[in-house]
Scaffold this motif. Structure first.
Motif, PDB file in Angstrom:
ATOM      1  N   TYR A 156      65.307 -15.333  88.696  1.00 27.97           N
ATOM      2  CA  TYR A 156      64.622 -14.049  88.788  1.00 27.97           C
ATOM      3  C   TYR A 156      65.628 -12.913  88.650  1.00 27.97           C
ATOM      4  O   TYR A 156      66.835 -13.103  88.893  1.00 27.97           O
ATOM      5  CB  TYR A 156      63.924 -13.913  90.143  1.00 27.97           C
ATOM      6  CG  TYR A 156      62.698 -14.775  90.353  1.00 27.97           C
ATOM      7  CD1 TYR A 156      62.067 -15.434  89.301  1.00 27.97           C
ATOM      8  CD2 TYR A 156      62.166 -14.932  91.632  1.00 27.97           C
ATOM      9  CE1 TYR A 156      60.940 -16.204  89.522  1.00 27.97           C
ATOM     10  CE2 TYR A 156      61.041 -15.708  91.860  1.00 27.97           C
ATOM     11  CZ  TYR A 156      60.431 -16.339  90.804  1.00 27.97           C
ATOM     12  OH  TYR A 156      59.312 -17.109  91.021  1.00 27.97           O
ATOM     13  N   ARG A 161      45.725 -11.456  94.462  1.00 25.64           N
ATOM     14  CA  ARG A 161      45.963 -10.848  93.155  1.00 25.64           C
ATOM     15  C   ARG A 161      44.902 -11.250  92.135  1.00 25.64           C
ATOM     16  O   ARG A 161      44.272 -10.402  91.502  1.00 25.64           O
ATOM     17  CB  ARG A 161      47.345 -11.234  92.632  1.00 25.64           C
ATOM     18  CG  ARG A 161      48.502 -10.756  93.476  1.00 25.64           C
ATOM     19  CD  ARG A 161      48.780  -9.298  93.320  1.00 25.64           C
ATOM     20  NE  ARG A 161      49.300  -8.976  91.996  1.00 25.64           N
ATOM     21  CZ  ARG A 161      49.769  -7.777  91.652  1.00 25.64           C
ATOM     22  NH1 ARG A 161      49.771  -6.792  92.543  1.00 25.64           N
ATOM     23  NH2 ARG A 161      50.213  -7.542  90.435  1.00 25.64           N
ATOM     24  N   TRP A 168      47.818 -17.637  88.715  1.00 27.04           N
ATOM     25  CA  TRP A 168      49.135 -17.466  89.346  1.00 27.04           C
ATOM     26  C   TRP A 168      49.844 -18.817  89.318  1.00 27.04           C
ATOM     27  O   TRP A 168      49.240 -19.850  89.597  1.00 27.04           O
ATOM     28  CB  TRP A 168      48.909 -17.013  90.782  1.00 27.04           C
ATOM     29  CG  TRP A 168      50.109 -16.819  91.652  1.00 27.04           C
ATOM     30  CD1 TRP A 168      50.858 -17.792  92.243  1.00 27.04           C
ATOM     31  CD2 TRP A 168      50.657 -15.577  92.097  1.00 27.04           C
ATOM     32  NE1 TRP A 168      51.842 -17.233  93.018  1.00 27.04           N
ATOM     33  CE2 TRP A 168      51.747 -15.869  92.954  1.00 27.04           C
ATOM     34  CE3 TRP A 168      50.335 -14.243  91.866  1.00 27.04           C
ATOM     35  CZ2 TRP A 168      52.500 -14.879  93.565  1.00 27.04           C
ATOM     36  CZ3 TRP A 168      51.083 -13.255  92.477  1.00 27.04           C
ATOM     37  CH2 TRP A 168      52.169 -13.558  93.311  1.00 27.04           C
ATOM     38  N   HIS A 194      52.552 -21.010  91.150  1.00 25.29           N
ATOM     39  CA  HIS A 194      53.430 -21.208  92.313  1.00 25.29           C
ATOM     40  C   HIS A 194      54.155 -22.531  92.135  1.00 25.29           C
ATOM     41  O   HIS A 194      53.524 -23.562  91.859  1.00 25.29           O
ATOM     42  CB  HIS A 194      52.632 -21.229  93.611  1.00 25.29           C
ATOM     43  CG  HIS A 194      53.466 -21.542  94.817  1.00 25.29           C
ATOM     44  ND1 HIS A 194      54.384 -20.657  95.325  1.00 25.29           N
ATOM     45  CD2 HIS A 194      53.541 -22.661  95.585  1.00 25.29           C
ATOM     46  CE1 HIS A 194      54.982 -21.210  96.375  1.00 25.29           C
ATOM     47  NE2 HIS A 194      54.483 -22.424  96.548  1.00 25.29           N
ATOM     48  N   ASP A 210      55.378 -17.229  89.327  1.00 26.78           N
ATOM     49  CA  ASP A 210      55.103 -15.999  90.089  1.00 26.78           C
ATOM     50  C   ASP A 210      55.695 -16.085  91.483  1.00 26.78           C
ATOM     51  O   ASP A 210      56.089 -15.065  92.056  1.00 26.78           O
ATOM     52  CB  ASP A 210      53.591 -15.767  90.175  1.00 26.78           C
ATOM     53  CG  ASP A 210      52.979 -15.476  88.817  1.00 26.78           C
ATOM     54  OD1 ASP A 210      53.245 -14.395  88.263  1.00 26.78           O
ATOM     55  OD2 ASP A 210      52.258 -16.350  88.303  1.00 26.78           O
ATOM     56  N   SER A 211      55.747 -17.305  92.031  1.00 21.88           N
ATOM     57  CA  SER A 211      56.342 -17.492  93.358  1.00 21.88           C
ATOM     58  C   SER A 211      56.936 -18.885  93.448  1.00 21.88           C
ATOM     59  O   SER A 211      56.546 -19.805  92.725  1.00 21.88           O
ATOM     60  CB  SER A 211      55.305 -17.276  94.468  1.00 21.88           C
ATOM     61  OG  SER A 211      54.197 -18.152  94.319  1.00 21.88           O
ATOM     62  N   VAL A 224      59.107 -14.201  95.343  1.00 21.68           N
ATOM     63  CA  VAL A 224      58.193 -13.793  94.281  1.00 21.68           C
ATOM     64  C   VAL A 224      58.999 -13.121  93.174  1.00 21.68           C
ATOM     65  O   VAL A 224      60.013 -12.463  93.434  1.00 21.68           O
ATOM     66  CB  VAL A 224      57.088 -12.842  94.780  1.00 21.68           C
ATOM     67  CG1 VAL A 224      56.175 -13.544  95.772  1.00 21.68           C
ATOM     68  CG2 VAL A 224      57.665 -11.581  95.397  1.00 21.68           C
ATOM     69  N   ARG A 225      58.535 -13.298  91.943  1.00 24.79           N
ATOM     70  CA  ARG A 225      59.269 -12.759  90.796  1.00 24.79           C
ATOM     71  C   ARG A 225      59.180 -11.238  90.734  1.00 24.79           C
ATOM     72  O   ARG A 225      60.130 -10.571  90.344  1.00 24.79           O
ATOM     73  CB  ARG A 225      58.710 -13.385  89.509  1.00 24.79           C
ATOM     74  CG  ARG A 225      59.391 -12.959  88.224  1.00 24.79           C
ATOM     75  CD  ARG A 225      59.066 -13.926  87.090  1.00 24.79           C
ATOM     76  NE  ARG A 225      57.643 -14.209  87.009  1.00 24.79           N
ATOM     77  CZ  ARG A 225      56.769 -13.500  86.288  1.00 24.79           C
ATOM     78  NH1 ARG A 225      57.183 -12.468  85.570  1.00 24.79           N
ATOM     79  NH2 ARG A 225      55.494 -13.830  86.266  1.00 24.79           N
ATOM     80  N   LYS A 226      58.028 -10.690  91.136  1.00 25.04           N
ATOM     81  CA  LYS A 226      57.810  -9.243  91.098  1.00 25.04           C
ATOM     82  C   LYS A 226      57.457  -8.748  92.499  1.00 25.04           C
ATOM     83  O   LYS A 226      56.478  -9.198  93.095  1.00 25.04           O
ATOM     84  CB  LYS A 226      56.673  -8.888  90.131  1.00 25.04           C
ATOM     85  CG  LYS A 226      56.914  -9.331  88.683  1.00 25.04           C
ATOM     86  CD  LYS A 226      58.031  -8.514  88.035  1.00 25.04           C
ATOM     87  CE  LYS A 226      58.204  -8.886  86.571  1.00 25.04           C
ATOM     88  NZ  LYS A 226      59.327  -8.136  85.945  1.00 25.04           N
ATOM     89  N   THR A 256      53.884  -7.717  93.741  1.00 25.08           N
ATOM     90  CA  THR A 256      52.847  -8.702  94.047  1.00 25.08           C
ATOM     91  C   THR A 256      52.767  -9.003  95.538  1.00 25.08           C
ATOM     92  O   THR A 256      51.874  -9.724  95.978  1.00 25.08           O
ATOM     93  CB  THR A 256      53.085 -10.014  93.271  1.00 25.08           C
ATOM     94  OG1 THR A 256      54.352 -10.567  93.649  1.00 25.08           O
ATOM     95  CG2 THR A 256      53.078  -9.766  91.768  1.00 25.08           C
TER      96      THR A 256
END
Length: 523
Positions: free
Chosen positions: A150, A177, A296, A298, A324-325, A345-347, A350
């Motif tokens: 990441y 989300r 999403w 994960h 995403d996670s 988490v990547r962002k 979120t």
């Protein structure tokens, strides 16, 4: 009563009470020193009395001994007696014959670091309880984000109690989300909307939420679905191949069925290191399918995340950076005392649905004045500074040093699997390549001497020989079952997490398994 008199009264109240010295402050270290020496002595005595990976006793006998000592230990002798009891009655993951679970022998340097945390007792829910630890956790998480692939400037995360909590957090954010976007509602506030009759509607707003995970995924996925109000039935098990990896074709078909039925794929859970065989799902393909269907992704890398420390094994996790996670556990292939889980988490945006403001912990004006809070990153309030022991370990050994430990355990597992394959009374479960374990675990079984066409006898003997080894204190070997129905699925498991174990000691453990199997057949 005067202030002086009140102080004297408090002092007199505590005078006859044993063990009231505190571990903090200028005098805390001096108060701890003799107690730590006593604990170390009791640990050694308990281990010597145990004399192996686990005490030789039946569960009932062990329980009786614990109850007797617990009832008798009093006053100044309680610490020593109960510590010796704990050491004697523990399964010792540092013993070469203790190889059942993802239960690592912690590094001494990590345990020493954890002692400092216990003595100082910082809590990570507000800056004023943990000033330095707040900064250290933030820096460690940036380093972990980079390890996963990441961008540390865009990622976010928190220390957790382990994979179960991390998986719950990943699926909670996925629910909020994806379902939130589909319904136009703030799910964490309004709750999960009710699906239409029969569980599905034509519109996304009324669609039944679904989570797709391999048939070999961790049970915490179903538990998380239940806790999140989606129901365990919302989890669709996806077929696995002979190596227990999720089949990409089966995942594609499951997603297509969701679309045909008007169901909403909220999340795909890919496993990077199953508990039984260390199998790693095709992460890059999972990411592509998640993007195509708006789900999403994960990645549960609680076990396999340790491969990121090894130059040789890190390519196995190709594509994890697209998730995403991610869940990581350094109390598995990281040699930390539990708990040492990490959720990323990547962002960072979120994370919004987890944000919390408590005026007594993280008032807005404090944060505006430069006093940061980690409260809104965790499901917990009071929380240990578990990042500290990981930070100390990383700075002591570095990624290269930890990677050598990972490689050593992998090579040990490869040697163990080959020894099983070569033994006439043992049968290795098919592994990737020429019988080589993916990470540090492999499955096998003892083969009874008598004919056993349906596998019933093999199941009985393998289950019983494991209990025999426990009862005699000779070994702690894992037990699981292959996916499917009917007899013939029981398997034994070795999970090798002690980098100091030798190949000879693994072979000795396998010989003990065979001897126990023969004894059970004779019985």
């Amino acid at each position: 009563m005067t202030t002086e008199a009140l102080g004297a009264a408090v002092e007199e109240l505590l005078r006859p009470v044993i063990g009231t010295a505190l571990s903090g402050g200028a005098g805390g270290a001096a108060a701890l020193e003799p107690l730590v020496r006593e604990v170390l002595g009791a640990l050694a005595e308990g281990a010597a009395r145990r004399g192996g990976p686990v005490a030789a006793a039946s569960p009932a006998d062990l329980a009786g001994g614990v109850a007797d000592t617990f009832g008798a230990a009093r006053g100044t002798e309680a610490l020593g007696r109960l510590t010796e009891l704990l050491a004697h009655g523990s399964a010792d993951p540092a013993d070469p014959a203790c190889a059942a679970h993802l239960h690592c022998p912690p590094l001494a340097v990590a345990v020493a670091a954890d002692l400092a945390v216990s003595a100082l007792n910082p809590s990570q829910d507000s800056w004023d309880q943990a000033p330095a630890a707040t900064v250290l956790e933030t820096l460690l998480l940036e380093e972990m984000a980079g390890l996963v692939g990441y961008d540390p400037a865009e990622a976010a995360g928190v220390l957790t109690s382990g994979g179960t909590e991390s998986n719950l957090m990943g699926l909670m954010l996925a629910r909020d989300r994806v379902l939130g976007a589909a319904t136009g509602r703030q799910i964490e506030l309004t709750g999960v909307p009710r699906a239409g009759a029969g569980g599905s509607l034509g519109s996304a707003a009324g669609a039944r939420p679904r989570i797709l995970a391999s048939a070999a995924a961790h049970f915490s996925v179903q538990r998380a679905a239940a806790l999140l109000g989606l129901g365990e039935d919302a989890v669709i098990p996806v077929a696995v191949d002979s190596q227990l990896r999720m089949r990409t074709g089966a995942l594609t078909a499951a997603l297509e069925r969701c679309a045909e039925r008007g169901q909403l794929p909220v999340a795909i859970v890919a496993t990077a290191g199953t508990t039984d065989t260390g199998a790693i799902d095709p992460l890059r393909e999972c990411a592509e399918l998640a993007a195509r269907y708006g789900a999403w992704l994960h990645v549960d890398a609680a076990y396999g995340g340790g491969a990121l420390l090894s130059d040789r094994l890190a390519p196995l996790l190709d594509g994890i950076e697209l998730a995403d996670s991610v869940s990581l556990d350094w109390h598995k292939l990281g040699w930390q005392p539990a708990a040492a889980g990490i959720f990323l988490v990547r962002k960072s945006e979120t994370y919004a649905s987890l944000a919390r403001r408590a005026v007594y912990l993280n008032p807005a004006d404090d944060e505006e004045a430069g006093y940061p809070s980690l409260l809104g990153l965790s499901l917990r309030t009071t929380r240990r500074a578990d990042a500290f022991k990981i930070a100390v370990t990383l700075r002591t050994l570095g990624r290269e040093g930890l990677g050598r430990l990972v490689d050593a355990c992998h090579e040990l597992a490869v040697a163990g699997a080959r020894a099983v394959a070569a033994h006439p009374r043992l049968e290795l479960h098919g592994q990737a390549g020429a019988g080589e374990p993916v990470l540090t675990a492999f499955l096998f079984r003892y083969v009874p001497g008598a004919a056993d066409a349906d596998g019933v006898r093999a199941d009985e003997v393998n289950a019983a020989l494991r209990r025999r080894l426990l009862r005699e204190g000779g070994a702690v070997v894992g037990r699981t079952e292959l996916p499917g129905e009917g007899p013939g699925r029981v398997r034994l498991k070795l999970t090798l997490l002690n980098p100091h174990t030798t190949v000879v000691e693994v072979e000795r453990l396998l010989a003990a398994v065979v001897a126990a199997g023969m004894a059970e057949e004779g019985a």
